[in-house]
Scaffold this motif. Structure first.
Motif, PDB file in Angstrom:
ATOM      1  N   THR A 170      55.216 -21.559  28.393  1.00 51.71           N
ATOM      2  CA  THR A 170      54.060 -22.262  28.951  1.00 51.71           C
ATOM      3  C   THR A 170      52.860 -22.170  28.014  1.00 51.71           C
ATOM      4  N   GLU A 171      51.896 -23.015  28.288  1.00 50.59           N
ATOM      5  CA  GLU A 171      50.663 -22.985  27.504  1.00 50.59           C
ATOM      6  C   GLU A 171      49.964 -21.639  27.657  1.00 50.59           C
ATOM      7  N   GLN A 172      49.961 -21.105  28.868  1.00 45.01           N
ATOM      8  CA  GLN A 172      49.319 -19.808  29.120  1.00 45.01           C
ATOM      9  C   GLN A 172      50.011 -18.694  28.328  1.00 45.01           C
ATOM     10  N   GLU A 173      51.324 -18.715  28.288  1.00 46.44           N
ATOM     11  CA  GLU A 173      52.062 -17.701  27.526  1.00 46.44           C
ATOM     12  C   GLU A 173      51.753 -17.805  26.034  1.00 46.44           C
ATOM     13  N   LEU A 174      51.686 -19.022  25.537  1.00 43.20           N
ATOM     14  CA  LEU A 174      51.346 -19.221  24.126  1.00 43.20           C
ATOM     15  C   LEU A 174      49.931 -18.728  23.851  1.00 43.20           C
ATOM     16  N   TRP A 175      49.011 -19.029  24.753  1.00 34.13           N
ATOM     17  CA  TRP A 175      47.617 -18.596  24.580  1.00 34.13           C
ATOM     18  C   TRP A 175      47.531 -17.068  24.590  1.00 34.13           C
ATOM     19  N   GLU A 176      48.252 -16.430  25.505  1.00 34.95           N
ATOM     20  CA  GLU A 176      48.270 -14.963  25.559  1.00 34.95           C
ATOM     21  C   GLU A 176      48.793 -14.372  24.250  1.00 34.95           C
ATOM     22  N   PHE A 177      49.840 -14.980  23.700  1.00 30.00           N
ATOM     23  CA  PHE A 177      50.376 -14.524  22.414  1.00 30.00           C
ATOM     24  C   PHE A 177      49.301 -14.607  21.342  1.00 30.00           C
ATOM     25  N   LEU A 178      48.623 -15.731  21.287  1.00 29.13           N
ATOM     26  CA  LEU A 178      47.589 -15.922  20.268  1.00 29.13           C
ATOM     27  C   LEU A 178      46.483 -14.891  20.411  1.00 29.13           C
ATOM     28  N   ILE A 179      46.041 -14.672  21.632  1.00 27.52           N
ATOM     29  CA  ILE A 179      44.958 -13.712  21.869  1.00 27.52           C
ATOM     30  C   ILE A 179      45.380 -12.287  21.537  1.00 27.52           C
ATOM     31  N   LYS A 180      46.555 -11.898  22.002  1.00 28.03           N
ATOM     32  CA  LYS A 180      46.982 -10.509  21.835  1.00 28.03           C
ATOM     33  C   LYS A 180      47.553 -10.197  20.462  1.00 28.03           C
ATOM     34  N   LYS A 181      48.089 -11.190  19.774  1.00 25.77           N
ATOM     35  CA  LYS A 181      48.761 -10.938  18.508  1.00 25.77           C
ATOM     36  C   LYS A 181      48.000 -11.531  17.320  1.00 25.77           C
ATOM     37  N   LYS A 182      47.849 -12.840  17.314  1.00 25.99           N
ATOM     38  CA  LYS A 182      47.231 -13.520  16.168  1.00 25.99           C
ATOM     39  C   LYS A 182      45.747 -13.218  16.047  1.00 25.99           C
TER      40      LYS A 182
END
Length: 98
Positions: free
Chosen positions: A34-46
């Motif tokens: 989902t978009e939310q999961e992708l956003w969480e990845f970006l925030i927490k990792k990238k």
């Protein structure tokens, strides 16, 4: 009160880039991300270490550069961290190895 991430202010502006990346994932067979999961990845990792004054083009570039394996590695680790799993429990270990 939970304070959002500094880059949350860009989310609506970069929505087309997020959708493009999700479409790429779907083409590769990963339909359930989902978009939310992708956003969480970006925030927490990238974006763990934020730039002081990020440019919009840099944020878009970072979104579009995400690779499926990066995301899946992150998602796997997150799932293990969230799981109520005890390695000392013999039954739980057997269940995991099935």
């Amino acid at each position: 009160m939970e304070v959002g991430h500094e880059y949350d202010r860009f989310r609506t502006l970069v929505k087309p880039a997020l959708e493009s990346k999700l479409n790429e994932f779907r083409m590769l067979g990963y339909e359930k991300i989902t978009e939310q999961e992708l956003w969480e990845f970006l925030i927490k990792k990238k974006w763990k270490k934020m730039k002081k004054e990020p440019h919009l083009y840099q944020i878009v570039q970072e979104i579009l550069s995400v690779q499926v394996n990066e995301f899946m590695n992150f998602a796997t680790v997150e799932a293990f961290m969230m799981a109520d799993f005890d390695l000392d429990d013999e039954e739980a270990r057997k269940e995991l190895l099935k």
